[in-house]
Write a protein that holds these residues in place. Structure first.
Motif, PDB file in Angstrom:
ATOM      1  N   LEU A   1       0.884  -1.167   0.000  1.00 24.22           N
ATOM      2  CA  LEU A   1       0.000   0.000   0.000  1.00 24.22           C
ATOM      3  C   LEU A   1       0.920   1.214   0.000  1.00 24.22           C
ATOM      4  CD1 LEU A   1      -3.130   0.656   0.356  1.00 24.22           C
ATOM      5  CD2 LEU A   1      -2.539   1.164   2.738  1.00 24.22           C
ATOM      6  N   PHE A   2       0.627   2.214  -0.870  1.00 28.17           N
ATOM      7  CA  PHE A   2       1.566   3.337  -0.936  1.00 28.17           C
ATOM      8  C   PHE A   2       0.876   4.637  -1.305  1.00 28.17           C
ATOM      9  CE2 PHE A   2       1.319   1.868  -5.255  1.00 28.17           C
ATOM     10  CZ  PHE A   2       1.901   2.780  -6.132  1.00 28.17           C
ATOM     11  N   THR A   3       1.597   5.722  -1.047  1.00 26.50           N
ATOM     12  CA  THR A   3       1.188   7.055  -1.464  1.00 26.50           C
ATOM     13  C   THR A   3       2.450   7.829  -1.819  1.00 26.50           C
ATOM     14  OG1 THR A   3      -0.250   8.937  -0.923  1.00 26.50           O
ATOM     15  CG2 THR A   3       1.243   8.199   0.810  1.00 26.50           C
ATOM     16  N   HIS A   4       2.273   9.086  -2.222  1.00 27.61           N
ATOM     17  CA  HIS A   4       3.430   9.896  -2.618  1.00 27.61           C
ATOM     18  C   HIS A   4       3.287  11.303  -2.064  1.00 27.61           C
ATOM     19  CE1 HIS A   4       6.990  10.833  -4.903  1.00 27.61           C
ATOM     20  NE2 HIS A   4       6.387  11.846  -5.520  1.00 27.61           N
ATOM     21  N   CYS A   5       4.387  11.823  -1.503  1.00 31.12           N
ATOM     22  CA  CYS A   5       4.377  13.161  -0.908  1.00 31.12           C
ATOM     23  C   CYS A   5       4.543  14.225  -1.992  1.00 31.12           C
ATOM     24  CB  CYS A   5       5.498  13.290   0.118  1.00 31.12           C
ATOM     25  SG  CYS A   5       5.332  12.157   1.514  1.00 31.12           S
ATOM     26  N   ALA A   6       3.704  15.248  -1.926  1.00 29.88           N
ATOM     27  CA  ALA A   6       3.692  16.278  -2.964  1.00 29.88           C
ATOM     28  C   ALA A   6       4.793  17.315  -2.785  1.00 29.88           C
ATOM     29  CB  ALA A   6       2.329  16.975  -2.986  1.00 29.88           C
ATOM     30  N   GLU A   7       5.242  17.561  -1.554  1.00 32.37           N
ATOM     31  CA  GLU A   7       6.260  18.596  -1.335  1.00 32.37           C
ATOM     32  C   GLU A   7       7.155  18.224  -0.157  1.00 32.37           C
ATOM     33  OE1 GLU A   7       3.987  22.239  -0.714  1.00 32.37           O
ATOM     34  OE2 GLU A   7       3.674  21.698   1.385  1.00 32.37           O
ATOM     35  N   ALA A   8       7.743  17.052  -0.245  1.00 30.05           N
ATOM     36  CA  ALA A   8       8.531  16.527   0.869  1.00 30.05           C
ATOM     37  C   ALA A   8       9.755  17.362   1.187  1.00 30.05           C
ATOM     38  CB  ALA A   8       8.941  15.090   0.575  1.00 30.05           C
ATOM     39  N   ALA A   9      10.281  18.098   0.192  1.00 25.73           N
ATOM     40  CA  ALA A   9      11.486  18.899   0.422  1.00 25.73           C
ATOM     41  C   ALA A   9      11.186  20.284   0.987  1.00 25.73           C
ATOM     42  CB  ALA A   9      12.265  19.038  -0.876  1.00 25.73           C
TER      43      ALA A   9
END
Length: 384
Positions: free
Chosen positions: A170-178
């Motif tokens: 199960l996964f997601t992705h960070c839009a502005e991790a930096a």
């Protein structure tokens, strides 16, 4: 005919990319220490491994004891790795662009963003009497791929019941991790963490949960114990992904790529001479102009015209005139010596020549933009 010092005859390759195995291993050990030995570490090798070369990076990942998985954008990229001898687990993150049966025959995990895709894959599995292994993506704020959070539990329950589907991740992705302001990243990971907990409470057990990338793994992973898998992209290659140099320096990563060429031609021109297309540069005194045998076709950004610098013979030299399709012109500083076939560094672990430095020069600030545009035909060489 043997090459001579004066002849404009260039031995191939006239431009090449070196990949440091030592630097890559340093970065992987660094991330493994951050993530912990019980966390699965994957390297993202999509888009020709961020321009570093998918086959060469596949070899480095295969040989690294710290790397557990590889992640690609597509099934076709995953098949390239398999055909090149990579045996470690591979996850396609985005695109199923080949017959899904290859996921069975080549042990490739597939991405699923909706129930319809899962049902279609289940039919393929049934046809071959083999289960297809998938990772389901949750859209926590990127609005790109994935199930909406309010639909996740019900949809995943339906997929979980399909007899020829195994949900491994199960996964997601960070839009502005930096971003130094971590509020939105925390919001995303909190949503994802809640869904992970709800699934466990519903007796839907999914082994791998992943959400953090190069930037968020050092800062966020420890706050979310449900996460047991990390996806490292830019950091694996030593690319700077924070605007703040101090933040990047604290990670102690090493750039693994060095792009080089050789001097192809030397010309001495008088003052008041135009250089290059559109006459954008004019000499103010007699000058030595060197021609390098590459240009924007090879991936040297045209926006570096009259702005770029290169390193040769222990000194820096200025790019002058427009970047050509297959040539870059460089002015040699006064009292500096240069010869035909001398080695020139275009991009690498030198002050002002990192991918981030070059991206900053052209107003991009995205190191990945620089490396991913390196022509795939350029020879990549692993150096130990």
């Amino acid at each position: 005919m043997p090459l001579t010092h004066k002849a404009m005859i260039i031995q191939k390759p006239n431009t090449w990319i070196e990949l440091s195995k030592r630097a890559f291993e340093h970065n992987m050990v660094r991330y493994k220490s951050i993530a912990g030995q019980n966390t699965t570490l994957s390297v993202v090798v999509k888009s020709n491994a961020y321009g570093h070369g998918i086959k060469e990076m596949g070899t480095l990942c295969q040989e690294s004891m710290a790397v557990d998985w590889l992640c690609t954008t597509s099934v076709s990229e995953a098949l390239t790795l398999r055909n090149h001898g990579v045996t470690k687990p591979i996850l396609s993150l985005s695109i199923i662009d080949e017959d899904p049966v290859y996921s069975i025959t080549h042990n490739i995990d597939l991405p699923v963003f909706d129930l319809e895709t899962a049902i279609a894959l289940n039919a393929v599995g049934k046809q071959h009497n083999q289960k297809i292994t998938i990772h389901i993506k949750i859209d926590t704020g990127m609005s790109r791929f994935g199930l909406m959070p309010d639909q996740a539990l019900a949809t995943i329950a339906q997929i979980y019941a399909l007899p020829f589907i195994t949900i491994r991740g199960l996964f997601t992705h960070c839009a502005e991790a930096a971003n130094p302001d971590t509020n939105f990243t925390l919001q995303q990971l909190t949503i994802f963490d809640r869904i992970c907990t709800e699934l466990e409470q519903a007796n839907i057990h999914i082994p791998l949960k992943h959400a953090t990338n190069s930037a968020s793994t050092p800062t966020m992973l420890s706050q979310f114990p449900n996460l047991n898998f990390v996806r490292i992209g830019a950091g694996a290659y030593g690319l700077q992904h924070f605007k703040d140099p101090a933040t990047h320096a604290a990670l102690d990563l090493k750039s693994i790529l060095m792009w080089k060429t050789r001097v192809a031609h030397i010309k001495h021109v008088p003052s008041d001479t135009f250089v290059g297309y559109d006459r954008t540069h004019k000499t103010i005194s007699p000058a030595t102009i060197v021609t390098l045998p590459l240009g924007y076709f090879e991936g040297y950004d045209r926006r570096l015209s009259n702005l770029g610098i290169v390193f040769m013979n222990d000194f820096y030299a200025q790019v002058v005139g427009r970047i050509c399709m297959n040539a870059v012109l460089v002015a040699i500083p006064e009292n500096k010596h240069i010869s035909l076939h001398d080695e020139v560094v275009l991009l690498g672990d030198y002050p002002q020549l990192s991918a981030y430095d070059i991206a900053t020069t052209i107003g991009s600030f995205n190191a990945r933009e620089i490396t991913t545009r390196l022509n795939a035909e350029i020879k990549r060489i692993i150096v130990k």
